[in-house]
Design a protein around this motif. Structure first.
Motif, PDB file in Angstrom:
ATOM      1  N   GLY A  49      21.814  54.006   7.926  1.00 51.95           N
ATOM      2  CA  GLY A  49      21.828  52.590   7.596  1.00 51.95           C
ATOM      3  C   GLY A  49      20.712  51.858   8.489  1.00 51.95           C
ATOM      4  N   ASN A  50      19.942  52.465   9.315  1.00 49.60           N
ATOM      5  CA  ASN A  50      18.961  51.810   9.912  1.00 49.60           C
ATOM      6  C   ASN A  50      17.612  52.462   9.478  1.00 49.60           C
ATOM      7  N   SER A  51      16.626  51.462   9.272  1.00 51.52           N
ATOM      8  CA  SER A  51      15.162  51.874   8.878  1.00 51.52           C
ATOM      9  C   SER A  51      14.465  52.560  10.006  1.00 51.52           C
ATOM     10  N   GLN A  52      14.020  53.940   9.922  1.00 49.08           N
ATOM     11  CA  GLN A  52      13.392  54.413  10.860  1.00 49.08           C
ATOM     12  C   GLN A  52      11.773  54.545  10.540  1.00 49.08           C
ATOM     13  N   ARG A  53      11.069  54.407  11.217  1.00 51.00           N
ATOM     14  CA  ARG A  53       9.430  54.471  11.103  1.00 51.00           C
ATOM     15  C   ARG A  53       9.068  55.614  11.959  1.00 51.00           C
ATOM     16  N   ILE A  54       8.162  56.713  11.477  1.00 56.37           N
ATOM     17  CA  ILE A  54       7.653  57.734  12.256  1.00 56.37           C
ATOM     18  C   ILE A  54       6.211  58.063  11.966  1.00 56.37           C
ATOM     19  N   VAL A  55       5.397  57.737  12.955  1.00 57.73           N
ATOM     20  CA  VAL A  55       4.040  57.866  12.728  1.00 57.73           C
ATOM     21  C   VAL A  55       3.542  59.295  12.935  1.00 57.73           C
ATOM     22  N   LEU A  56       2.834  59.710  11.908  1.00 59.26           N
ATOM     23  CA  LEU A  56       2.460  61.051  11.830  1.00 59.26           C
ATOM     24  C   LEU A  56       0.850  61.191  12.210  1.00 59.26           C
ATOM     25  N   LYS A  83      18.680  62.784  12.160  1.00 59.46           N
ATOM     26  CA  LYS A  83      17.672  62.280  13.346  1.00 59.46           C
ATOM     27  C   LYS A  83      16.525  62.477  12.712  1.00 59.46           C
ATOM     28  N   THR A  84      15.649  61.473  13.517  1.00 57.30           N
ATOM     29  CA  THR A  84      14.305  61.651  13.258  1.00 57.30           C
ATOM     30  C   THR A  84      13.727  62.695  14.319  1.00 57.30           C
TER      31      THR A  84
END
Length: 412
Positions: A49-56, A83-84
């Protein structure tokens, strides 16, 4: 947009803010462009339910193909673990920081009611049995490591190896309930020490059943009673009374060494030990002999408060008496341990016909929960005077010491 090197290179920088462009091939992969023209690949995905942003990584250092592969790996990570990769790394960092030393320190703080001697024993177990594990994360202490270490320590001492593993087991049991991850789940999910029970690897050391034999008591008593004459030094005087009181009162060594003058009433002829091994106070009457040696010891030391038996620093309880014990053994040829004195007391009492419930009271053993009858028996201090004097008289007889005919002692 279908990401290609040419298409991404031609994307203009925004005049303000940031521009976001999504890839049409890998759902969730995007590129963000700053006003300075910096272009970075990212994955954006909703996790619980939470937007996650992962920099590649940045374009063009990271190619489109590489970005898509990393994005797919990240999305697979999220799908399987919820999990990210950043969250996994953070948890790993926390787990690696949860070392044996930290868990032990937290355990002692949580169990602040432990007796000082118990804490000291636990610290010895950690420093001797697991010196090289102090900085090791708990999650990296495996069942195989535990089994191997137990086997190694057993070569030194079977009893100590067991004791060290019991301490380690307690720390892991504490950690399993104490340390949780961000989702409230236990970080430590299993106790590796349980391997010893599963493989039936716990040592079964034979319990000592030795006493100072009646034939040896005269020589032993003579050596102890004359310690100041042949051993010399202040420690000899302390050890003499200490050893004799352990024998004639059947005390455990650590409880005797912690006795306080404030809890000895020479007028009423009683001695009280506080917070003993079973968690209860233990009061006994003084016999003619124990009253005599304690009175003489008080007069000699000039103390009426504090520890009855002080260590060499005069502030801590007397504990280091091994050299004196060894000297007595060398002088007499009698091998003995401190707990032999307590067993000798109990054995003498049994032979003199002291009843089971009275003997339990004298040696401060709790009556078992299943013993209903024992729960109804209340023994006051005066009812213990005659059996205590009987035991004292018999021990003195065995040591060839001349005693008075009367066995009973009144107080007052």
């Amino acid at each position: 947009m279908n990401f290609t090197k040419k298409a991404l290179a031609e994307l203009p920088a925004p005049e303000e803010g940031r521009t976001t462009v999504y890839d049409t091939v890998v759902n969730g992969l995007l590129i963000r462009i700053t006003t300075k023209g910096t272009k970075s690949f990212e994955v954006r995905k909703s996790v619980k339910g939470n937007s996650q942003r992962i920099v590649l990584g940045r374009f063009p250092n990271l190619t489109v193909q590489q970005a898509r592969e990393k994005a797919l790996a990240e999305l697979a990570q999220i799908a399987t673990t919820h999990k990210t990769s950043n969250q996994v790394k953070e948890e790993k960092r926390k787990h690696d920081g949860l070392t044996l030393a930290k868990a032990f320190d937290d355990y002692l703080k949580s169990h602040h009611n432990l007796k000082k001697l118990t804490v000291s024993d636990y610290q010895r177990c950690m420093s001797v049995g697991f010196a090289d594990w102090q900085d090791k994360p708990l999650v990296k202490i495996t069942r195989d490591m535990v089994e191997t270490r137990h086997r190694e320590r057993t070569e030194k001492s079977a009893a100590r190896a067991n004791n060290e593993m019991r301490v380690l087991r307690s720390i892991f049991n504490y950690a399993m309930e104490e340390y949780l991850d961000s989702e409230g789940r236990a970080i430590i999910t299993a106790n590796p020490v349980n391997r010893l029970s599963h493989s039936n690897a716990w040592n079964k050391p034979n319990r000592r059943k030795t006493i100072i034999k009646p034939d040896d008591l005269p020589a032993w008593y003579e050596a102890v009673n004359t310690l100041p004459e042949w051993y010399g030094g202040k420690l000899a005087y302390r050890a003499r009374v200490y050893f004799l009181l352990c024998l004639f009162n059947g005390y455990r060594r650590t409880e005797c060494s912690a006795a306080l003058w404030e809890n000895i009433n020479l007028k009423e002829r009683t001695i009280l030990l506080i917070d003993t091994k079973n968690g209860m106070n233990h009061e006994l009457p003084l016999t003619t002999y124990t009253h005599q040696i304690l009175s003489e010891w008080r007069d000699m030391g000039g103390c009426s408060t504090g520890l009855v038996f002080r260590g060499t620093d005069n502030t801590t309880p007397l504990t280091h008496v091994e050299k004196v014990k060894e000297a007595i053994t060398e002088r007499t040829g009698i091998e003995w341990a401190m707990h032999d004195l307590r067993r000798t007391f109990a054995t003498t009492a049994e032979k003199e016909g002291i009843g089971g419930y009275t003997l339990k009271r004298l040696i401060n053993h709790k009556t078992g929960a299943g013993d209903v009858t024992g729960g109804y028996i209340v023994t006051d201090i005066d009812s213990l005077r005659e059996p205590m004097q009987t035991i004292t008289d018999k021990l003195l007889t065995l040591t060839s010491v001349t005693i008075q005919p009367s066995k009973t002692v009144t107080h007052g």
